[in-house]
Each structure stands twice: as structure tokens, then as C-alpha cells.
Design an enzyme around this catalytic site. Structure first.
Site, mmCIF file in Angstrom:
data_model
loop_
_atom_site.group_PDB
_atom_site.id
_atom_site.type_symbol
_atom_site.label_atom_id
_atom_site.label_comp_id
_atom_site.label_asym_id
_atom_site.label_seq_id
_atom_site.Cartn_x
_atom_site.Cartn_y
_atom_site.Cartn_z
ATOM 1 N N ARG A 20 0.850 -1.189 0.000
ATOM 2 C CA ARG A 20 0.000 0.000 0.000
ATOM 3 C C ARG A 20 0.885 1.238 0.000
ATOM 4 O O ARG A 20 1.975 1.227 0.566
ATOM 5 C CB ARG A 20 -0.889 0.029 1.242
ATOM 6 C CG ARG A 20 -2.072 -0.909 1.168
ATOM 7 C CD ARG A 20 -3.005 -0.708 2.347
ATOM 8 N NE ARG A 20 -2.428 -1.123 3.602
ATOM 9 C CZ ARG A 20 -1.931 -0.314 4.509
ATOM 10 N NH1 ARG A 20 -1.967 0.995 4.333
ATOM 11 N NH2 ARG A 20 -1.423 -0.778 5.626
ATOM 12 N N TYR A 73 -1.331 -3.663 -6.934
ATOM 13 C CA TYR A 73 -1.177 -4.332 -5.633
ATOM 14 C C TYR A 73 -2.512 -4.327 -4.872
ATOM 15 O O TYR A 73 -3.155 -3.281 -4.745
ATOM 16 C CB TYR A 73 -0.083 -3.642 -4.789
ATOM 17 C CG TYR A 73 -0.132 -4.131 -3.362
ATOM 18 C CD1 TYR A 73 0.366 -5.389 -3.037
ATOM 19 C CD2 TYR A 73 -0.755 -3.389 -2.352
ATOM 20 C CE1 TYR A 73 0.257 -5.884 -1.746
ATOM 21 C CE2 TYR A 73 -0.864 -3.870 -1.061
ATOM 22 C CZ TYR A 73 -0.352 -5.124 -0.763
ATOM 23 O OH TYR A 73 -0.473 -5.618 0.518
ATOM 24 N N GLY A 74 -2.869 -5.481 -4.334
ATOM 25 C CA GLY A 74 -4.162 -5.697 -3.684
ATOM 26 C C GLY A 74 -4.706 -4.540 -2.854
ATOM 27 O O GLY A 74 -5.800 -4.044 -3.101
ATOM 28 N N GLY A 75 -3.939 -4.106 -1.863
ATOM 29 C CA GLY A 75 -4.434 -3.073 -0.944
ATOM 30 C C GLY A 75 -4.757 -1.766 -1.651
ATOM 31 O O GLY A 75 -5.537 -0.950 -1.150
ATOM 32 N N LYS A 115 -9.707 -1.991 1.485
ATOM 33 C CA LYS A 115 -9.311 -0.830 2.289
ATOM 34 C C LYS A 115 -10.057 0.435 1.843
ATOM 35 O O LYS A 115 -10.447 1.254 2.673
ATOM 36 C CB LYS A 115 -7.805 -0.611 2.194
ATOM 37 C CG LYS A 115 -6.969 -1.799 2.648
ATOM 38 C CD LYS A 115 -7.227 -2.146 4.089
ATOM 39 C CE LYS A 115 -6.287 -3.233 4.592
ATOM 40 N NZ LYS A 115 -6.608 -3.622 5.964
ATOM 41 N N HIS A 117 -11.047 -1.576 11.379
ATOM 42 C CA HIS A 117 -9.955 -2.474 10.953
ATOM 43 C C HIS A 117 -9.821 -3.572 12.019
ATOM 44 O O HIS A 117 -8.887 -3.561 12.819
ATOM 45 C CB HIS A 117 -8.681 -1.635 10.842
ATOM 46 C CG HIS A 117 -7.536 -2.309 10.153
ATOM 47 N ND1 HIS A 117 -6.240 -1.871 10.281
ATOM 48 C CD2 HIS A 117 -7.478 -3.388 9.327
ATOM 49 C CE1 HIS A 117 -5.433 -2.640 9.569
ATOM 50 N NE2 HIS A 117 -6.158 -3.563 8.988
ATOM 51 N N SER A 174 -1.492 -3.488 11.125
ATOM 52 C CA SER A 174 -1.019 -4.470 10.152
ATOM 53 C C SER A 174 0.236 -5.158 10.711
ATOM 54 O O SER A 174 1.050 -4.521 11.371
ATOM 55 C CB SER A 174 -0.665 -3.775 8.833
ATOM 56 O OG SER A 174 -1.735 -2.957 8.415
ATOM 57 N N ALA A 175 0.348 -6.463 10.445
ATOM 58 C CA ALA A 175 1.520 -7.269 10.860
ATOM 59 C C ALA A 175 1.633 -7.475 12.371
ATOM 60 O O ALA A 175 2.719 -7.654 12.900
ATOM 61 C CB ALA A 175 2.815 -6.683 10.302
ATOM 62 N N CYS A 176 0.510 -7.439 13.079
ATOM 63 C CA CYS A 176 0.518 -7.759 14.513
ATOM 64 C C CYS A 176 -0.286 -9.026 14.789
ATOM 65 O O CYS A 176 -0.669 -9.290 15.940
ATOM 66 C CB CYS A 176 -0.019 -6.600 15.341
ATOM 67 S SG CYS A 176 1.121 -5.210 15.410
ATOM 68 N N ASN A 183 -3.802 -14.581 12.518
ATOM 69 C CA ASN A 183 -3.487 -15.690 13.436
ATOM 70 C C ASN A 183 -4.495 -15.749 14.589
ATOM 71 O O ASN A 183 -4.977 -16.821 14.968
ATOM 72 C CB ASN A 183 -2.085 -15.531 14.037
ATOM 73 C CG ASN A 183 -0.997 -15.623 12.990
ATOM 74 O OD1 ASN A 183 -1.272 -15.938 11.829
ATOM 75 N ND2 ASN A 183 0.230 -15.350 13.378
ATOM 76 N N ASP A 203 -9.962 -9.091 9.060
ATOM 77 C CA ASP A 203 -9.386 -7.772 8.779
ATOM 78 C C ASP A 203 -10.350 -6.603 8.979
ATOM 79 O O ASP A 203 -9.922 -5.535 9.385
ATOM 80 C CB ASP A 203 -8.850 -7.745 7.335
ATOM 81 C CG ASP A 203 -7.904 -6.588 7.060
ATOM 82 O OD1 ASP A 203 -7.056 -6.301 7.928
ATOM 83 O OD2 ASP A 203 -8.005 -5.968 5.987
ATOM 84 N N ARG A 239 1.899 -12.229 -0.594
ATOM 85 C CA ARG A 239 0.527 -12.426 -0.105
ATOM 86 C C ARG A 239 -0.124 -13.688 -0.629
ATOM 87 O O ARG A 239 0.250 -14.203 -1.682
ATOM 88 C CB ARG A 239 -0.334 -11.231 -0.565
ATOM 89 C CG ARG A 239 0.079 -9.896 0.016
ATOM 90 C CD ARG A 239 -0.587 -9.670 1.321
ATOM 91 N NE ARG A 239 -0.139 -8.460 1.998
ATOM 92 C CZ ARG A 239 -0.845 -7.870 2.966
ATOM 93 N NH1 ARG A 239 -2.017 -8.347 3.331
ATOM 94 N NH2 ARG A 239 -0.384 -6.811 3.574
ATOM 95 N N ARG A 276 2.120 -3.678 19.151
ATOM 96 C CA ARG A 276 3.368 -4.388 19.400
ATOM 97 C C ARG A 276 4.221 -3.457 20.257
ATOM 98 O O ARG A 276 4.728 -2.460 19.764
ATOM 99 C CB ARG A 276 4.028 -4.667 18.046
ATOM 100 C CG ARG A 276 5.341 -5.394 18.073
ATOM 101 C CD ARG A 276 5.888 -5.510 16.655
ATOM 102 N NE ARG A 276 5.168 -6.509 15.893
ATOM 103 C CZ ARG A 276 5.509 -7.808 15.820
ATOM 104 N NH1 ARG A 276 6.578 -8.248 16.458
ATOM 105 N NH2 ARG A 276 4.796 -8.644 15.108
HETATM 106 C C1 OXD Z 1 -3.196 -4.178 5.784
HETATM 107 C C2 OXD Z 1 -3.788 -5.347 5.114
HETATM 108 O O1 OXD Z 1 -2.247 -3.588 5.244
HETATM 109 O O2 OXD Z 1 -4.743 -5.910 5.665
HETATM 110 O O3 OXD Z 1 -3.661 -3.822 6.874
HETATM 111 O O4 OXD Z 1 -3.334 -5.709 4.009
HETATM 112 MN MN MN Z 2 -5.474 -4.896 7.372
#
Ligand code: OXD
Ligand code: MN
Length: 590
Positions: free
Chosen positions: A76, A204-206, A213, A233, A255-257, A261, A282, A374, A405
Site C-alpha cells: 500500500r 497491488y491488492g491493498g 481498504k 480495521h 497491520s503485521a501484529c 493468526n 481484517d 501475499r 506491538r
Molecule cells: C493491511 C492489510 O495492510 O490488511 O492492513 O493488508
Molecule cells: Mn489490514
């Protein structure tokens, strides 16, 4: 000109929109997407024939395909993302702004003739289950077959969207063109008042799956404020206890936390009889129901997740989800056309082709998979998908969890004293940046409610909307803050994380049911150390629990200064409730 696809609608507003964009972009043909299986296969075949996708090893990964992006287009682009409201103030200090008329002129210049020689696809889609009052209709026009194939996983596409729309014109207008995938001509632009998105120069997806988003968060948050609901979110999950009682939880992490999972977590053996099922990983759309509770839906139909780090320990259910019918982007390839990424189970293969298409061996200094590579996978593949995911009314939320985090300061878990204190916890949320992010490793970036890149209007007003929503609810969810990432003085994680997070989740849902105790600290309510379940945790004792919950007043004084610094940037519209909450916190920790 528009002979392909058999889903040309009768809705005049859609026909007019498409005709207007076609006139501007001059595609060779218009393809009306119908969402059928036959269409899906012919589009995959076309993408393979065009060299855009590669068929993966169909014995190992049935129905899976692989694509590489332009190396300049892998994430993004917040710096190129705009909210074009009539005034700069409406977009607020955390968004890039441009005047709508100026931006339209610039974008029209870029779009003029841009689809010459290309096919223009028209994708009708729904964000949300068919028939839900929260569901929104979008029409995305794109010149990218990758976008079509990803959208058919991430959203409900096809005739059902036209059916939901009926004869009206209440739909999001999305225009996407790859142009020449050039960062100099890349803009992700939102016109909230026009319910319109224009995205150019990326694939790119985002940036380009406009339902996600762009519509579900940026435009969605704006619509939610006007219409009395919330676009967040957040993951959504269901916790079922051994007696079969269910509770629904929403959680916002940057994102990335680990949102994906957490949403698919398998309770450890110690939690025999407990079950987690996933509603979303998400995005959550939430609104007050007739009984005064907050009801949530997941507007999406798939998962667009980060591959590196995904494995049978961190997320076994994700591994099963992505074993079929998945599109992989920018991961590495094995010699037999299987996928690989850093952190995947098993030995590192001796030979790979990396995400740029170059030969790779374990001696290579570069990563084999891009860190933001991804998977796009249908949620129907998730072995623990909640049946409630199709519920038109949504699910009643008992708890909202915020988290970041943080190596220090923030305890493993705490409960807010009230809705406004909970809003404060979300608004002041911070998370450490990774070495890759501007600003330096370890620095805390404020990311309120994990919405910093996604709020479609002024952030202070957005906090005000949260406070308003609390007033509209008779039974507002209880709010929590968690931190799975606290470290000791030697830099070791103090909490095992992953499935063990179930212990925290159990306390949260039992608090909401009124069956678990708590005590008050200056920063929030905490589990009683004599009650918090640490049984069976290797080397983690009651003392370890007290250490991971410890409140260090000196650290909190510094934290408060950082929070204040951030709030100052929002000064113009920061609700007074949050100013008072900050003052209360300051006096409690003094
Ligand atoms: C983000 C996603 O960037 O979900 O938050 O791809
Ligand atoms: Mn996200």
C-alpha cells in the site's frame, strides 16, 4: 463492443457510469463480469495465456495460481493515498488531501485513453452478506484481470450485487487502471461525498481491490459516521466455551501484529472443549441492533494475508485455508512449482526461484519471498469458519480488543473502566515499527484503533463518532487492551503468545459474562493473579504473570507524553472526553 460476459445489468445508473468511464478510457471491449464458475476458469486460462499468472503444482496446490508484481508495486502507498473532501479540515491532519475538482482534472488526464488496446472489466460486488442491511454494493471498473480474479475471492461478485442494488443508484463507483505501473503516476483517491474511488498506477491488492481498504474502511468509515454505524480495521471471532455458550469478539491490531493468526487460533490442549471460529480477519462493520447491543458483520469473503511467517505453528488453519483455490503473489517458487516463503515449515529448499524470478539458494543474501508477499484465499476454505459469517443481522459483540506491538510499558491485558476510557485506549494505541518502516526500528508510531491509514475523515471527529456510538448503545461492548509482545530486560518475549493467547481471551469473555474477577490499577482493570490460568505453561509462573502485567509509573509518564504529543496534532477536533481521560490517567499515575 460489449459482447463478453452475460451480466450486463438493466440498472440505468450502472449503465451510465460504465458508459462514462468507457468514453473516457476508450477500452477495446467491455467485459461484464457475471461471477460464474465457467467465467472464472476462462479468466484464469486467459491470465495464464497472457503470462500474468502461472499455474502452480496442481497435485500439491489444486486450483492455485501464482503471480509476480512489478518490484516497484509491492505494498500500500500511504503517501499516494488521498481523501478528497470539499475542505482540507474534513480529511483531517492524518490524511493527504487535495481539492476534489483539481484531483478529478488530474485523474481524468491520466485516465484519458488509458484502456486503449485493453479490456475493461466491470465487476459488480457486495461487501457483506446478501440481504444484510449493512451490506453495500460496489461496481469496480478495472483493466486488470488480476484484480478481477482477486476480487472474486475477496468479495461476493456477480448478479447478486445487481439484485441487491435493484433500480437505485446507491453504489460505490470504483475506477481502477494499472496505467503503466509507475510510482510517478500512482494515486489512490477517495471522494467520500461522491462515494467514488479512483485508483491508478498500481496492481497491488491493498491499492486496487477497491472493496477492501478503500470502500470497506476509508469510504465505509465516512458512510458509517453519516449513517450511524462503524467501519473498523478489526478481526471478528466467536469463542465457544465447553458448555456451548458463544461470545463474539472484535479486535483491532495494526497491520503485521497477527490479526489473521488470532482470528483462526486453535485453543491449546489445556482448553479442552473450547472452540474458536472465524468470522473475519481484517474488517468489521458494526451497528447498534434493536436490542441495544452492537452487531457486526465481516464485509469480505476472503483473506488477503501476508505469507512470510505463516506456518503450522503460527497458524495451522491458515495453512489449510491456502492449500487450494488460492492466488499467491511475490512468494518464492520451488523447482516442482510449489510455493515457499521465509518462516514456512520444513527445511529451506536448496534451490528456489525468488519473487523477482531470479535463481535463489540459502546462500543468497536477499529474501526469497518479498516480506509483503501475499495469499488471496476464499474464506470458505477456512476449517474453522463460523457459520454466522452469512448471518444478515451480524453477531452481537461482547468485547472489543485493541492491541499493538510494544516491547515495554503495556501489560499483557487490561480492561477499560468505561466506554470513554476504552475509546481513549484505542485512540492512544501505539505500535513499534519494524526496521523497514520510516522512522526507525523500535519507535512507537501512534495508530489509533489501527485506523491511521484507513480513517476516511478527520481523526478527532472519528473519535467523536466512537463516543457517540457508545451513547447509542444500551449494552456497549466491554473494551480491552492487549500486548502479546512485551519483552524483559534481556530482550526475551515475556509471554508465549500464539494459541496461549486463548488464556487472555478466556478472561475477556468471562469478564463479559460476569464470571471472572478483576482488580483496579491506575491504567485499567486486570485479572487477579490468583485467578489467571497459567497451568501447563512451561516455565511461566504466577510471578511471570505479575511481571508481564507490571505497571512502571516512570514508563507510563513517558508514554503519556507521547500520547499527548500525538493528541496535540489532532487538537482542533479532539473530543473533550479524551482530554479528560488523559488528565485522569495523568493524575492516577502521578
Ligand atoms: C493491511 C492489510 O495492510 O490488511 O492492513 O493488508
Ligand atoms: Mn489490514
Amino acid at each position: 463492443m460489449d459482447h463478453q460476459g452475460c451480466n450486463k445489468p438493466s440498472n440505468q445508473a450502472v449503465l451510465d457510469f460504465v458508459a462514462k468511464v468507457a468514453k473516457l478510457t476508450t477500452p477495446d471491449q467491455v467485459f461484464w463480469i457475471d461471477g460464474s464458475e465457467a467465467e472464472k476458469q476462462s479468466l484464469y486460462d486467459q491470465a495464464v495465456a497472457d503470462g500474468i499468472l502461472m499455474k502452480l503444482n496442481q497435485e500439491k496446490l489444486p486450483g492455485c495460481y501464482y503471480g509476480r508484481s512489478n518490484p516497484n508495486d509491492v505494498a500500500r502507498v500511504e503517501q499516494l493515498t488521498f481523501i478528497c473532501t470539499p475542505t482540507r479540515e474534513e480529511a483531517g491532519p492524518t490524511n493527504n488531501w487535495a481539492a476534489p475538482a483539481e484531483m478529478h482534472t488530474k485523474l481524468n488526464g491520466l485516465l484519458a485513453g488509458c484502456m486503449k488496446g485493453r479490456t475493461m472489466y466491470v465487476i459488480p460486488y457486495l461487501m457483506g452478506p446478501a440481504g444484510s442491511p449493512l451490506t453495500k454494493v460496489g461496481i469496480e471498473i478495472t483493466d486488470s484481470i488480476m484484480v478481477v480474479l482477486n476480487m472474486r475471492i475477496m468479495a461476493r461478485i456477480g448478479a447478486l450485487a445487481y439484485k441487491h442494488l435493484g433500480g437505485g443508484d446507491d453504489f460505490n463507483r470504483g475506477i481502477h487502471s494499472m496505467l503503466d505501473i509507475n510510482p510517478e503516476r500512482r494515486f489512490i483517491v477517495h471522494f467520500p461525498q461522491e462515494n467514488t474511488i479512483v485508483s491508478v498506477g498500481s496492481n497491488y491488492g491493498g491499492n486496487v481491490l477497491l472493496g477492501k481498504k478503500c470502500l470497506a474502511l476509508r469510504i465505509g468509515s465516512y458512510l458509517g459516521r453519516n449513517e450511524g454505524w462503524m467501519a473498523e480495521h478489526m478481526l471478528l471471532l466467536c469463542v465457544e466455551n465447553p458448555q456451548g455458550k458463544k461470545a463474539y469478539v472484535a479486535a483491532a491490531f495494526p497491520s503485521a501484529c497477527g490479526k489473521t493468526n488470532f482470528a483462526m487460533m486453535i485453543p491449546p490442549a489445556h482448553f479442552n472443549g473450547w472452540k474458536i471460529t472465524t468470522i473475519g480477519d481484517d474488517i468489521a462493520w458494526m451497528r447498534p441492533g434493536p436490542d441495544g447491543r452492537l452487531y457486526a458483520i465481516n464485509p469480505e469473503a476472503g483473506y488477503f494475508g501476508v505469507a512470510p511467517g505463516t506456518n503450522y505453528k503460527s497458524n495451522p488453519n491458515a495453512m489449510k485455508t491456502i492449500a487450494k483455490d488460492t492466488i499467491y503473489t511475490n512468494v518464492a517458487l520451488t523447482e516442482d512449482l510449489d510455493v515457499w516463503w521465509e518462516g514456512k515449515d520444513g527445511p529451506v529448499p536448496a534451490k528456489l526461484t525468488d519473487w523477482k524470478g531470479n535463481p535463489w539458494t540459502p546462500a543468497s543474501t536477499e529474501k526469497a519471498a518479498h516480506p509483503n508477499s501475499r495469499f488471496t484465499a476464499p474464506m470458505a476454505n477456512n476449517p474453522v469458519l463460523a457459520s454466522e459469517v452469512e448471518a444478515a443481522a451480524g453477531v452481537p459483540i461482547s468485547a472489543i480488543i485493541f492491541g499493538g506491538r510494544r516491547a515495554s510499558t503495556m501489560p499483557l491485558v487490561m480492561e477499560a473502566f468505561s466506554w470513554s476510557h476504552g475509546v481513549y485506549l484505542g485512540a492512544s494505541m501505539g505500535s513499534e515499527m519494524t526496521a523497514a518502516a520510516v522512522g526507525g526500528a523500535g519507535q512507537v508510531r501512534r495508530d489509533p484503533m489501527a485506523m491511521l491509514p484507513f480513517a476516511g475523515y478527520d481523526m478527532g471527529e472519528y473519535f467523536g463518532h466512537w463516543l457517540q456510538m457508545g451513547k447509542a448503545l444500551k449494552f456497549a461492548p466491554q473494551i480491552y487492551h492487549v500486548n502479546w509482545f512485551r519483552k524483559d530486560k534481556d530482550g526475551n518475549f515475556m509471554w508465549p503468545g500464539f494459541g496461549e493467547n486463548m488464556r487472555v481471551l478466556k478472561w475477556v469473555v468471562e469478564r463479559c459474562e460476569g464470571t471472572a474477577g478483576a482488580y483496579e490499577t491506575p491504567v485499567g482493570r486486570m485479572p487477579l493473579p490468583c485467578e489467571f490460568d497459567v497451568e501447563g505453561l512451561d516455565g511461566f509462573t504466577k510471578e511471570s504473570f505479575e511481571a508481564v502485567q507490571k505497571i512502571d509509573k516512570e514508563e507510563w509518564k513517558k508514554e503519556l507524553l507521547l500520547q499527548t504529543e500525538f493528541f496535540l496534532t489532532l487538537n482542533r477536533t479532539l473530543p473533550k472526553e479524551l482530554v479528560f481521560e488523559r488528565e485522569l490517567l495523568a493524575s492516577r499515575i502521578s
